[in-house]
Design a protein around this motif. Structure first.
Motif, mmCIF file in Angstrom:
data_model
loop_
_atom_site.group_PDB
_atom_site.id
_atom_site.type_symbol
_atom_site.label_atom_id
_atom_site.label_comp_id
_atom_site.label_asym_id
_atom_site.label_seq_id
_atom_site.Cartn_x
_atom_site.Cartn_y
_atom_site.Cartn_z
ATOM 1 N N GLN A 184 0.842 -1.195 0.000
ATOM 2 C CA GLN A 184 0.000 0.000 0.000
ATOM 3 C C GLN A 184 0.880 1.249 0.000
ATOM 4 O O GLN A 184 2.103 1.168 0.089
ATOM 5 N N LEU A 244 2.158 3.609 2.005
ATOM 6 C CA LEU A 244 2.616 4.090 3.311
ATOM 7 C C LEU A 244 4.133 4.096 3.302
ATOM 8 O O LEU A 244 4.764 3.208 2.729
ATOM 9 N N GLN A 302 1.932 10.462 6.777
ATOM 10 C CA GLN A 302 1.216 10.878 5.581
ATOM 11 C C GLN A 302 0.429 9.699 5.012
ATOM 12 O O GLN A 302 0.999 8.660 4.685
ATOM 13 N N ILE A 303 -0.885 9.877 4.918
ATOM 14 C CA ILE A 303 -1.775 8.820 4.427
ATOM 15 C C ILE A 303 -2.635 9.395 3.301
ATOM 16 O O ILE A 303 -3.485 10.251 3.558
ATOM 17 N N PRO A 304 -2.379 8.968 2.040
ATOM 18 C CA PRO A 304 -1.363 8.005 1.614
ATOM 19 C C PRO A 304 -0.021 8.664 1.339
ATOM 20 O O PRO A 304 0.068 9.882 1.192
ATOM 21 N N SER A 305 1.020 7.842 1.231
ATOM 22 C CA SER A 305 2.324 8.339 0.810
ATOM 23 C C SER A 305 2.341 8.482 -0.709
ATOM 24 O O SER A 305 1.352 8.182 -1.388
ATOM 25 N N ASN A 315 3.123 0.490 10.242
ATOM 26 C CA ASN A 315 2.059 1.484 10.135
ATOM 27 C C ASN A 315 2.676 2.808 9.680
ATOM 28 O O ASN A 315 3.885 2.902 9.460
ATOM 29 N N ALA A 316 1.866 3.840 9.548
ATOM 30 C CA ALA A 316 2.324 5.113 8.985
ATOM 31 C C ALA A 316 3.235 5.898 9.914
ATOM 32 O O ALA A 316 3.934 6.808 9.465
ATOM 33 N N ASN A 361 -4.897 -2.876 5.424
ATOM 34 C CA ASN A 361 -4.541 -1.659 4.695
ATOM 35 C C ASN A 361 -5.153 -0.416 5.320
ATOM 36 O O ASN A 361 -6.339 -0.390 5.633
ATOM 37 N N THR A 362 -4.323 0.598 5.487
ATOM 38 C CA THR A 362 -4.790 1.921 5.882
ATOM 39 C C THR A 362 -5.285 2.682 4.664
ATOM 40 O O THR A 362 -6.235 3.460 4.738
ATOM 41 N N VAL A 363 -4.620 2.457 3.534
ATOM 42 C CA VAL A 363 -4.979 3.096 2.275
ATOM 43 C C VAL A 363 -5.701 2.062 1.414
ATOM 44 O O VAL A 363 -5.141 1.017 1.096
#
Length: 355
Positions: free
Chosen positions: A27, A29, A37-40, A53-54, A333-335
């Protein structure tokens, strides 16, 4: 605070770890270069512990509950950009799949394959001779990067030893490295290689550019795994040679390689990194140390080599786990975005491709 070893010991530079790690996440990050930063800016493939994680801070080795690496004591995170194929007709993009390193040979033919991921190395001297230097394991909180997506020309790429590509004639090919992505279809895919520097300043666990606390002592023409030179006074602490190998299975795209009207292959290769580099000069990698306790130092102080250090089904200095358990560990996934299908553009990238 200085972290120099208290006792200088000779004959402790023979160990070499080589092990597989499945993909834990893929993903946008980047907790080193773009923390929080979300997303990178671009897509990464990450392996290792599930504490990724981020905004990673502290001792990562004490934060995870599972790891995709063969060694159960390794909760480090290792990541690189993702490789895509660009369709020569409609310009769409498709992620290139990965396959495991055939040299790992875990658990026999009936075992599941390692899911994506990379091969990780920690070596001390080289694969043929005993070293005479004490090698210090990385410390909790340590992190670094190698290479840069801002590198766009051959002369700058040549100043970074150990960032190379191999066009695989077979899955066991391990020779003839180039600074550029291969300019012809490779029968067994492309291996991307990332070697990190080996000399530490003995003080800083990180630096603003994530690189200046380390020093590379290899002349640019040297092979990536040669690690015998002495460290300079500015960076006096010898660390293990960390290296990644990623096997990109480009074979599915061989028939789609750009050709002219007569069917002759064109020299413009069709692969592009997720940060829109179609030459390959900007290849880079990131590392966050996360081995539990003294497990990495214990292995470095031994004389184990590769499978002798432990592999699934084979006892060794380090604890191991089955491939099925490696594949099972994952990070949610965060993104959330499509990074796998045929895409009109690579996530986060609207810029012109750098050919």
């Amino acid at each position: 605070m200085h972290w120099f070893p208290l006792i200088v010991q000779a004959g402790l530079s023979r160990a070499a770890l080589r092990f597989g790690c499945a993909t834990v996440s893929s993903q946008r990050l980047d907790p080193l270069v773009e923390p929080g930063q979300i997303p990178s800016a671009h897509v990464h493939q990450i392996v290792g512990g599930n504490a990724f994680n981020a905004t990673m801070t502290g001792d990562i080795g004490e934060q995870g509950t599972c790891t995709t690496c063969a060694y159960t004591e390794d909760f480090s995170n290792y990541w690189t950009a993702v490789l895509y194929f660009r369709h020569p007709t409609n310009g769409s993009y498709k992620r290139v799949p990965q396959y495991p390193n055939a040299q790992l040979g875990y658990e026999g033919r009936d075992a599941p394959d390692i899911k994506g991921g990379m091969t990780i190395y920690y070596t001390e001297s080289d694969f043929e001779t005993d070293g005479d230097q004490y090698i210090s394991a990385f410390k909790p909180g340590f992190r670094m990067t190698v290479g840069s997506p801002t590198i766009t020309n051959l002369s700058d790429a040549q100043r970074l030893p150990g960032l190379r590509y191999t066009c695989l004639e077979t899955i066991l090919t391990r020779s003839h490295e180039t600074y550029e992505l291969p300019s012809r279809p490779c029968p067994a895919g492309i291996m991307a290689i990332h070697h990190f520097p080996t000399c530490w300043d003995g003080v800083n666990l990180d630096s603003p550019d994530h690189q200046s606390h380390m020093r590379n002592i290899k002349p640019p023409g040297d092979g990536g795994f040669l690690n015998r030179a002495r460290c300079p006074e500015s960076h006096p602490v010898k660390m293990p040679q960390l290296a990644y190998e990623t096997m990109w299975n480009t074979t599915a795209f061989a028939d789609l390689w750009p050709r002219d009207a007569n069917g002759t292959l064109l020299p413009q290769q069709p692969f592009v990194w997720s940060f829109m580099d179609g030459k390959g000069y900007g290849t880079h990698a990131d590392y966050v140390f996360g081995w539990k306790g003294d497990s990495l130092q214990r292995a470095l102080n031994s004389s184990c080599m590769f499978h002798g250090c432990g592999s699934p089904g084979m006892p060794g200095v380090l604890q191991t786990q089955p491939v099925a358990d490696m594949n099972r560990c994952a990070v949610e996934n965060t993104v959330t975005e499509d990074t796998e299908g045929w895409l009109t553009e690579i996530p986060g990238q609207q810029a012109m491709m750098r050919y």
